[in-house]
Design a protein around this motif. Structure first.
Motif, short mmCIF file in Angstrom:
data_model
loop_
_atom_site.label_atom_id
_atom_site.label_comp_id
_atom_site.label_asym_id
_atom_site.label_seq_id
_atom_site.Cartn_x
_atom_site.Cartn_y
_atom_site.Cartn_z
N LYS A 90 0.80 -1.02 -0.20
CA LYS A 90 0.04 -0.04 0.05
C LYS A 90 1.10 1.21 0.07
N ILE A 91 2.03 1.25 0.90
CA ILE A 91 2.83 2.38 0.81
C ILE A 91 3.52 2.65 -0.56
N LEU A 92 3.98 1.54 -1.19
CA LEU A 92 4.60 1.37 -2.51
C LEU A 92 3.71 2.35 -3.52
N ARG A 93 2.43 1.82 -3.28
CA ARG A 93 1.53 2.36 -4.36
C ARG A 93 1.22 3.97 -4.08
N GLN A 94 1.68 4.51 -3.01
CA GLN A 94 1.43 5.92 -2.78
C GLN A 94 2.66 6.65 -3.22
N CYS A 95 3.75 5.74 -3.80
CA CYS A 95 5.00 6.71 -4.03
C CYS A 95 4.55 7.54 -5.44
N GLU A 96 5.50 8.73 -5.53
CA GLU A 96 5.25 9.52 -6.54
C GLU A 96 6.38 9.71 -7.57
N ARG A 97 7.83 9.32 -6.93
CA ARG A 97 8.81 9.39 -7.96
C ARG A 97 9.61 8.48 -8.33
N LYS A 98 9.98 7.74 -6.98
CA LYS A 98 10.96 6.76 -7.17
C LYS A 98 10.83 5.62 -5.86
#
Length: 501
Positions: free
Chosen positions: A301-309
């Motif tokens: 879930k945290i990974l899916r919230q990433c915006e750049r890298k």
């Protein structure tokens, strides 16, 4: 003995973490640092050098005044393990309560010194999810008959000192994790103070008091496996005296980490910390634990919230179709995914590499940057008293998330870690820790440390790195391996056992 016929153990009385120490040198040294920040924040100090990771654990054991809680998948009876065991005994002799929880598969508790240690009034030892047999044919038979139960292991790594300081991450207790072995594991731990320590203590209590944490005295030992506590004290004294010239003891004596902790001189980077930990019940009744509570699911879930890298360092990478789809979705959303894992030459589990190898091309096609560690990575950075060469193997499990968050823990990106085992890790919301792990990733993926993978026009994998003269070297097959290793990995890649590795 089937699952339904397995021996019923008495887990013994419950116990809880003691109140954090207040009036000790260590507590006083940390107080100003902790009191200067909000109570819901935590301070973090990164440990990526193996020797420093050993020193940190040993220093905390030596400085403990109230309590020590440790749980480890592997706790070896080698140089580092014996030194730490000796220090634990000395801590108990000065009045510290010691609780040690080890996994039955990762740690063979068949040593008479263990029973002697447990006879100390201030020391308790429990074994997670054990079989009754301690050795030989009986143990192997019980493991086979109870496979459905014992297939779920406690893969956690945690040390809590005086309720004030904790260390977690990827390292077990064994020489290889601390830079003194034929194989040197590259790994990462985090020292933490503040709010997360209370969560770590609660998690430890949950495991300690679970029905699958069995007192070591309940397990079957043969009558001739005996050692008195006094004999153990004598053995420990002799061993610690003889180990004074060991690399570990010399490093501990030279270290000023304990003094820095007591004087508040350790640099902690502060931010919100969230402890991810599987409930122990997952090991015996997985269906009763919602998948959303798994650390792996929370991390996704945290990974899916990433915006750049997203930059991932992971020892055992078997993403499966869902993992490839996740990374592809991130790439499509303009989030660059970089991954470092083990090469065939550095992976200590051939069947894992076989399963991972099926996903290299799909990952590369999706745009993921993929590196594999070289066997001699980081040799130039070894401290001077570790002479000679050792084969590097990646064991770290870290995530760099955009520019402001990071994750350090025990979670491998495979079905065993995410579904079968119980794991632990901490999400750190701090740009300095993020930057340190980002720089470490750059170091470990440098052309002298790792092979970068790519696809040529025919979609064949090519491995690129730097040769001894600094010139670029390109390989057409798994580098630094023999034909039989490649054949074995290819054969193992066809086995339908991905959910078990």
């Amino acid at each position: 003995m089937s699952d339904s016929q397995q021996t019923e153990y008495d887990p013994g009385p419950d116990s809880s973490a003691l109140e954090p120490a207040q009036d000790t040198e260590l507590a006083r040294g940390l107080r100003d640092e902790i009191d200067s920040h909000d109570r819901d924040l935590s301070g973090f100090h990164l440990l990526h050098d193996g020797l420093s990771a050993f020193v940190a654990r040993a220093a905390l054991v030596r400085e403990a005044s109230i309590s020590l809680d440790l749980k480890y998948y592997i706790y070896s009876d080698d140089t580092s393990g014996r030194i730490l065991t000796g220090l634990l005994l000395q801590a108990a002799d000065r009045g510290v309560r010691v609780r040690l929880l080890v996994d039955d598969l990762g740690t063979r508790v068949a040593n008479p010194r263990i029973l002697a240690l447990e006879s100390h009034p201030r020391i308790q030892i429990r074994v997670f999810n054990p079989v009754e047999g301690r050795s030989g044919l009986r143990r192997g038979l019980e493991q086979l008959l109870n496979f459905g139960r014992i297939n779920h292991r406690m893969h956690n790594k945690l040390l809590v000192c005086d309720g004030n300081v904790a260390i977690t991450g990827g390292r077990n207790i064994a020489d290889g994790y601390f830079s003194k072995a034929e194989t040197e594991f590259l790994d990462v731990d985090i020292i933490t103070v503040g709010a997360v320590v209370g969560d770590a203590s609660k998690t430890f209590d949950d495991y300690w008091n679970s029905e699958v944490a069995i007192p070591v005295t309940e397990l079957a030992f043969t009558n001739d496996q005996t050692c008195s506590l006094e004999e153990l004290r004598e053995q420990v004294g002799e061993y610690l005296a003889g180990a004074r010239q060991s690399e570990f003891t010399r490093a501990l004596e030279k270290s000023d980490l304990a003094e820095k902790l007591k004087t508040g001189a350790i640099e902690f980077h502060w931010g919100k910390g969230t402890l991810f930990a599987d409930p122990p019940r997952k090991a015996i009744d997985r269906a009763s634990v919602p998948v959303s509570e798994y650390p792996g699911a929370r991390l996704e879930k945290i990974l899916r919230q990433c915006e750049r890298k997203v930059r991932i360092t992971n020892a055992y990478l078997i993403p499966g179709v869902p993992g490839v789809d996740l990374f592809s979705a991130l790439q499509n959303a303009n989030v660059q995914v970089d991954i470092l894992t083990n090469a065939l030459a550095t992976n200590d589990v051939a069947v894992v590499h076989g399963a991972y190898s099926r996903y290299r091309k799909p990952l590369l096609r999706s745009g993921v940057n993929l590196w594999e560690l070289r066997p001699m990575a980081e040799q130039k950075q070894r401290l001077h008293w570790f002479k000679g060469k050792s084969r590097a193997s990646l064991h770290a499990k870290t995530f760099v998330l955009d520019d402001d968050r990071a994750f350090v823990g025990s979670i491998n990106l495979d079905s065993r870690s995410i579904i079968q085992n119980t794991e632990i890790g901490v999400l750190i919301e701090n740009p300095q820790i993020n930057r340190q792990l980002d720089e470490l990733f750059d170091t470990w993926t440098g052309p002298d440390a790792a092979w970068q993978l790519s696809l040529n026009k025919r979609e064949n994998i090519r491995w690129t790195a730097a040769g001894e003269d600094g010139e670029q070297v390109v390989e057409k097959r798994d580098p630094e391996t023999r034909w039989w290793q490649r054949l074995l990995a290819r054969l193992l890649s066809r086995l339908p056992i991905e959910s078990q590795i």
